[in-house]
Design a protein around this motif. Sequence first.
Motif, PDB file in Angstrom:
ATOM      1  N   GLY A 100    -102.814  66.337   1.328  1.00 51.71           N
ATOM      2  CA  GLY A 100    -104.196  66.686   1.669  1.00 51.71           C
ATOM      3  C   GLY A 100    -104.525  68.155   1.462  1.00 51.71           C
ATOM      4  O   GLY A 100    -105.630  68.511   1.042  1.00 51.71           O
TER       5      GLY A 100
ATOM      6  N   MET B 187    -107.717  70.470  -0.126  1.00 52.35           N
ATOM      7  CA  MET B 187    -108.407  71.570   0.577  1.00 52.35           C
ATOM      8  C   MET B 187    -108.449  72.799  -0.339  1.00 52.35           C
ATOM      9  O   MET B 187    -109.475  73.461  -0.501  1.00 52.35           O
ATOM     10  CB  MET B 187    -107.664  71.919   1.878  1.00 52.35           C
ATOM     11  CG  MET B 187    -107.692  70.821   2.939  1.00 52.35           C
ATOM     12  SD  MET B 187    -106.528  71.116   4.311  1.00 52.35           S
ATOM     13  CE  MET B 187    -107.358  72.436   5.201  1.00 52.35           C
TER      14      MET B 187
ATOM     15  N   CYS C 106    -112.524  65.739  11.925  1.00 50.77           N
ATOM     16  CA  CYS C 106    -111.653  65.692  13.099  1.00 50.77           C
ATOM     17  C   CYS C 106    -110.580  66.745  12.908  1.00 50.77           C
ATOM     18  O   CYS C 106    -109.832  66.705  11.937  1.00 50.77           O
ATOM     19  CB  CYS C 106    -111.017  64.311  13.245  1.00 50.77           C
ATOM     20  SG  CYS C 106    -109.597  64.282  14.376  1.00 50.77           S
TER      21      CYS C 106
ATOM     22  N   ASP D 117    -113.241  68.410   5.762  1.00 54.50           N
ATOM     23  CA  ASP D 117    -111.899  67.838   5.725  1.00 54.50           C
ATOM     24  C   ASP D 117    -111.930  66.593   6.607  1.00 54.50           C
ATOM     25  O   ASP D 117    -111.976  66.689   7.831  1.00 54.50           O
ATOM     26  CB  ASP D 117    -110.909  68.894   6.236  1.00 54.50           C
ATOM     27  CG  ASP D 117    -109.531  68.324   6.537  1.00 54.50           C
ATOM     28  OD1 ASP D 117    -109.316  67.119   6.335  1.00 54.50           O
ATOM     29  OD2 ASP D 117    -108.656  69.114   6.981  1.00 54.50           O
TER      30      ASP D 117
ATOM     31  N   GLN E 192    -101.753  59.457   3.737  1.00 52.85           N
ATOM     32  CA  GLN E 192    -100.813  59.086   4.803  1.00 52.85           C
ATOM     33  C   GLN E 192    -101.395  58.998   6.202  1.00 52.85           C
ATOM     34  O   GLN E 192    -100.667  58.868   7.166  1.00 52.85           O
ATOM     35  CB  GLN E 192     -99.622  60.063   4.797  1.00 52.85           C
ATOM     36  CG  GLN E 192     -99.842  61.407   5.491  1.00 52.85           C
ATOM     37  CD  GLN E 192    -100.534  62.444   4.629  1.00 52.85           C
ATOM     38  OE1 GLN E 192    -101.245  62.094   3.701  1.00 52.85           O
ATOM     39  NE2 GLN E 192    -100.359  63.718   4.938  1.00 52.85           N
TER      40      GLN E 192
HETATM   41  C1  LIG Z   1    -102.861  65.990   8.018  1.00 55.95           C
HETATM   42  C2  LIG Z   1    -104.030  66.837   7.872  1.00 55.95           C
HETATM   43  C3  LIG Z   1    -104.143  67.774   6.832  1.00 55.95           C
HETATM   44  C4  LIG Z   1    -103.029  68.157   5.916  1.00 55.95           C
HETATM   45  O1  LIG Z   1    -102.617  67.233   5.095  1.00 55.95           O
HETATM   46  P1  LIG Z   1    -101.228  67.339   4.325  1.00 55.95           P
HETATM   47  O2  LIG Z   1    -101.256  65.992   3.718  1.00 55.95           O
HETATM   48  O3  LIG Z   1    -100.142  67.545   5.318  1.00 55.95           O
HETATM   49  O4  LIG Z   1    -101.330  68.430   3.345  1.00 55.95           O
HETATM   50  C5  LIG Z   1    -105.316  68.474   6.717  1.00 55.95           C
HETATM   51  N1  LIG Z   1    -106.321  68.320   7.572  1.00 55.95           N
HETATM   52  C6  LIG Z   1    -106.241  67.446   8.598  1.00 55.95           C
HETATM   53  C7  LIG Z   1    -107.401  67.348   9.525  1.00 55.95           C
HETATM   54  C8  LIG Z   1    -105.103  66.693   8.787  1.00 55.95           C
HETATM   55  O5  LIG Z   1    -105.017  65.845   9.816  1.00 55.95           O
END
Ligand SMILES: *Cc1c(COP(=O)(O)O)cnc(C)c1O
Length: 367
Positions: free
Chosen positions: A58, A62, A131, A160, A183
Motif C-alpha cells: 500500500g 501512497m 481510516c 488512503d 492484504q
Molecule cells: C496497512 C496500511 C498502510 C500500509 O500498507 P503497506 O501495505 O504496509 O505498505 C497504509 N495505510 C493504512 C491506513 C494502512 O492500514
Amino acid sequence: MLLLTPGPTPVPEDIRMAMSKPTLHHRTPEFEEIFAQTRVLLKELFGMPEVLMLSCSGTGAMEACVLNLCRAKALTINAGKFGERFGKICEAYGKEYTELKYDWDTPASVEEVVNAVKNDEKIDAVFIQVCESAGGLRHPVEAIAKELKKIRPNIMIVADGITAVGVEKVDTTNIDALISGSQKALMLPPGLALIGLSFEAIKVIEEGGVGYYLNLKTELKQQKKNTTAYTAATTLIIGLKAMLEKLHVEGFEKLYSDTKKRSDATKKALEALDLKIFPKTPANAMSAVYDEEAAKIRKILKTKYSVNMAGGQDHVKTTLFRINHMGLVADYETAWTLNAIEMALEEIGRRTYDGTANKIYTSEMYK
Ligand SMILES: *Cc1c(COP(=O)(O)O)cnc(C)c1O
C-alpha cells in the motif's frame, strides 16, 4: 492460531486455490482478459472512473500519489502512523508540505483543514486516511473533501482507504485518488496496491507523470489497454478477480453491512466489559481498545486462546489492542475472541467471568 489483526487478514481457501494454478505469462490474451474483468469489478468497488493496479504494498501507492498528484505543496493529516507516512514520503522527495497533527484518537477537524488550505495558496494536494489504522480512527474525509473543492476546485484530494475500501462505501464524489491494498479488507496476500482515480486526477497524471516505476502516466497508458508497464503481479490479480467475483455474488453492500454489524456488536460487547474504545470516531474496520493492561490481555489471548490480535504502535504500543473486522470474518471467530478477552480479564483479576461479552455480541448480531 486465529489471525484477527487489522491486516494482514486470512486468505479464504477458495481464493488460495484460485491462485494455485500454473503461472500465466502476463503478455498474453488470456491474462489481458483476466486483467480487463478485474478492472471492471474494481471500478464498481471504488465507484470511480479509473483504477490502477500496482505491484507493491500500500505504501507504494501512497508514494505514487504524492509523486504524481502533488505538483507544488502538500497538506498532510497526521493522526497516526499512516498519516505521518505521507509527510515522510514528502520529506524523502524534498517535496514541500505542511502537516496538521492530531492525537491518535482525534479525527481531523473540517474547519482546521479548510483554514490550512485557505491560508496557503500553494497547497494543491491534501493527503488523509479514511481510516487511520494506528488508532482505528475514522476521519471525516468526505466532508473535508467537499469543503476543500468549494474553495479550491483544482485541489487533489488523496484518501488512503487501505482499511476502508471493502469495509464501507466510501463516497468518492469529491475524492481524486482512493488507495487500497491487497492484504486488508480484500483478504489477499500482501503485494498488490490499488488506486482509484477521478477524471480530474487522470488529467493531472496525463499532463504530468513523475518518477519511473511509480510513474502513473506510464501505468495509466498501459492499464487502459489491459496490460501493465512492468511485469504484473499475475497471481495476486487472479486472486483479486476471484475475490471480487466471490463478493459480487451477494453484492459489495452485503459485505459493508456485515462488517458494520460485526464492528458495532464487538464495540458494544467490549464496552459491556468496561473496556474503552480508543478513538472518538471509531472506524468499522477494527475495534481499538485503550487499556493500561492491553499488552497483558493480548499475550493471554495469544498463548492461551490462540488468537492473534494487533497491539498498538509507538506511544500506545502496550496500551492498545486492535481486533480486525475487515473481510469475511466468521461470527464464531469474533465471538471466540470476545469470550477470550473476558476470560483474560478474569485471569488478571479485573472481573468475574459471566459470559457478558458473548451475550451482548450474539444478541446484537442476531437481533
Ligand atoms: C496497512 C496500511 C498502510 C500500509 O500498507 P503497506 O501495505 O504496509 O505498505 C497504509 N495505510 C493504512 C491506513 C494502512 O492500514
